[in-house]
Design an enzyme around this catalytic site. Structure first.
Site, short mmCIF file in Angstrom:
data_model
loop_
_atom_site.label_atom_id
_atom_site.label_comp_id
_atom_site.label_asym_id
_atom_site.label_seq_id
_atom_site.Cartn_x
_atom_site.Cartn_y
_atom_site.Cartn_z
N ASP A 1 -0.33 1.24 0.01
CA ASP A 1 -0.12 -0.23 -0.05
C ASP A 1 -0.52 -1.07 1.16
O ASP A 1 -0.72 -0.43 2.24
CB ASP A 1 1.55 -0.53 -0.38
CG ASP A 1 1.50 -1.94 -0.50
OD1 ASP A 1 0.75 -2.76 -1.63
OD2 ASP A 1 2.47 -2.67 -0.16
N SER A 2 -0.70 -2.62 1.02
CA SER A 2 -0.99 -3.23 2.14
C SER A 2 0.12 -3.32 3.27
O SER A 2 0.10 -3.76 4.16
CB SER A 2 -1.29 -4.55 1.74
OG SER A 2 -0.41 -5.23 0.92
N CYS B 1 -0.61 -0.86 -4.31
CA CYS B 1 -0.98 -2.29 -4.23
C CYS B 1 -1.44 -2.64 -5.30
O CYS B 1 -2.67 -2.11 -5.82
CB CYS B 1 -1.68 -2.43 -3.09
SG CYS B 1 -2.14 -4.18 -2.69
N GLU C 1 9.97 -11.10 1.41
CA GLU C 1 9.78 -10.58 2.46
C GLU C 1 11.10 -11.40 3.49
O GLU C 1 11.81 -10.47 4.42
CB GLU C 1 8.57 -10.38 3.26
CG GLU C 1 7.62 -9.65 2.50
CD GLU C 1 6.56 -9.19 3.49
OE1 GLU C 1 6.50 -9.57 4.68
OE2 GLU C 1 5.63 -8.40 2.75
N CYS D 1 2.58 -7.67 -9.06
CA CYS D 1 2.57 -7.70 -7.52
C CYS D 1 3.67 -6.76 -7.06
O CYS D 1 4.82 -6.76 -7.54
CB CYS D 1 2.83 -9.04 -6.97
SG CYS D 1 2.67 -8.84 -5.21
N HIS E 1 5.69 -7.02 -4.70
CA HIS E 1 7.16 -7.74 -4.34
C HIS E 1 7.64 -8.37 -5.49
O HIS E 1 9.05 -8.35 -5.09
CB HIS E 1 6.59 -8.71 -3.16
CG HIS E 1 6.04 -8.51 -1.93
ND1 HIS E 1 4.90 -7.50 -1.91
CD2 HIS E 1 6.42 -8.66 -0.63
CE1 HIS E 1 4.92 -7.27 -0.63
NE2 HIS E 1 5.67 -8.16 0.30
N1 DGL Z 1 0.77 -5.46 -1.88
C1 DGL Z 1 0.22 -6.59 -2.46
C2 DGL Z 1 -0.06 -6.65 -3.92
O1 DGL Z 1 0.72 -5.95 -4.74
C3 DGL Z 1 0.90 -7.97 -2.14
C4 DGL Z 1 0.97 -8.20 -0.58
C5 DGL Z 1 -0.59 -8.54 -0.11
O2 DGL Z 1 -1.03 -9.51 -0.61
O3 DGL Z 1 -0.90 -7.61 0.57
O4 DGL Z 1 -0.95 -7.36 -4.65
#
Ligand code: DGL
Length: 266
Positions: free
Chosen positions: A10-11, A73, A152, A184, A186
């Site tokens: 993931d990012s 992600c 977050e 997403c 989050h």
């Molecule tokens: N992990 C990203 C997503 O699910 C969210 C955070 C980001 O923008 O990197 O799209």
């Protein structure tokens, strides 16, 4: 092969919601997690940049000899999964297909809402997958960039979250959606607030849980399921110093994080 780990990337911290779901649904599997914290967020970046990052993350995890790759992600899944599937020899599972499949199972009126980052919504990936299976489906999407920092910050149940959700979701509710895909990493943290805002008649689809189900199925199909309960604790890698990941990640994982290593991707 079955003894090898599953690689998840993931990012940043968000993919820990997927890791958490995997730990519940395939508890005997060992997991390696990579959070590209030096380059987060992906959601505001262009597709070519995110595709390049996704390849670098995939190569790092493949060098750890993983048996299957999970693109946790949503943004990376939206723009890079097809390329990764073609390029690498291990099975690659993204989060879009599983979430879309579930949405098609639960919708009654065929009007499906999708929320995600700017990149995910701009890519049209959910619309494509949903409408490929059923052309009568109508998709209404909204980018909700504030949800990531709100989650977050630990403000998922705060008034700020409620206000942002009302603002973002009002146009989708006006269209009469009966299903909302949380597209997403989050957004599962905001589930309670989002359910309050959309009302009990709208079904929320948590792509983290759906992805874990798809991983289990794929492992069974490919005879890659770990047969003995020998899972090691997950290994965590990040691309920046781990302080923030350690501080924020616990809420996403549902437990305290330990032993996070910093790596450089190339
Ligand atoms: N992990 C990203 C997503 O699910 C969210 C955070 C980001 O923008 O990197 O799209």
């Amino acid at each position: 092969m079955p003894e090898r780990s599953i690689g998840v990337f993931d990012s940043g911290v968000g993919g820990l919601t997927v890791l958490r779901a995997l730990r519940q649904q395939v508890p005997d599997e060992s997991l390696v997690y990579l959070g590209d914290t030096a380059r987060v967020p992906y959601g505001t970046k262009s597709s070519p940049t995110v595709i390049r990052y996704a390849h670098e993350a995939a190569r790092f995890l493949l060098a750890q000899r993983v048996k299957l790759l999970v693109v946790a992600c949503n943004t990376a899944s939206a723009v890079a999964v097809d390329e990764l599937v073609q390029r690498y020899r291990v099975p690659v599972i993204g989060v879009i297909q599983p979430g879309a499949k579930r949405a098609l199972e639960v919708t009654r009126n065929g009007r499906i809402g999708v929320v995600g980052t700017e990149g995910t919504i701009r890519s049209g990936a959910y619309d494509r997958v949903l409408r490929q299976s059923r052309t009568d489906i109508v998709v209404h999407s909204a980018a909700c960039p504030l949800f990531v920092p709100i989650a977050e910050e630990g403000w998922s149940s705060h008034e700020v979250a409620r206000l942002a959700a009302r603002e973002y979701l009002a146009p989708l509710l006006d269209k009469g959606i009966d299903t909302l895909v949380l597209g997403c990493t989050h957004y599962p943290l905001l589930k309670k607030t989002l359910q309050e805002v959309v009302g009990a008649e709208v079904q929320l689809v948590d792509s983290a849980q759906e992805t874990a189900k798809s991983v289990k199925l794929r492992l069974e199909q490919d005879r890659l399921l770990q047969s003995a309960a020998t899972a090691q604790p997950p290994c965590y890698y990040v691309t920046d110093i781990p302080d923030r990941f350690l501080r924020v990640g616990g809420a996403f994982l549902g437990e305290e994080l330990r032993d996070v290593k910093t790596v450089v991707l190339d």
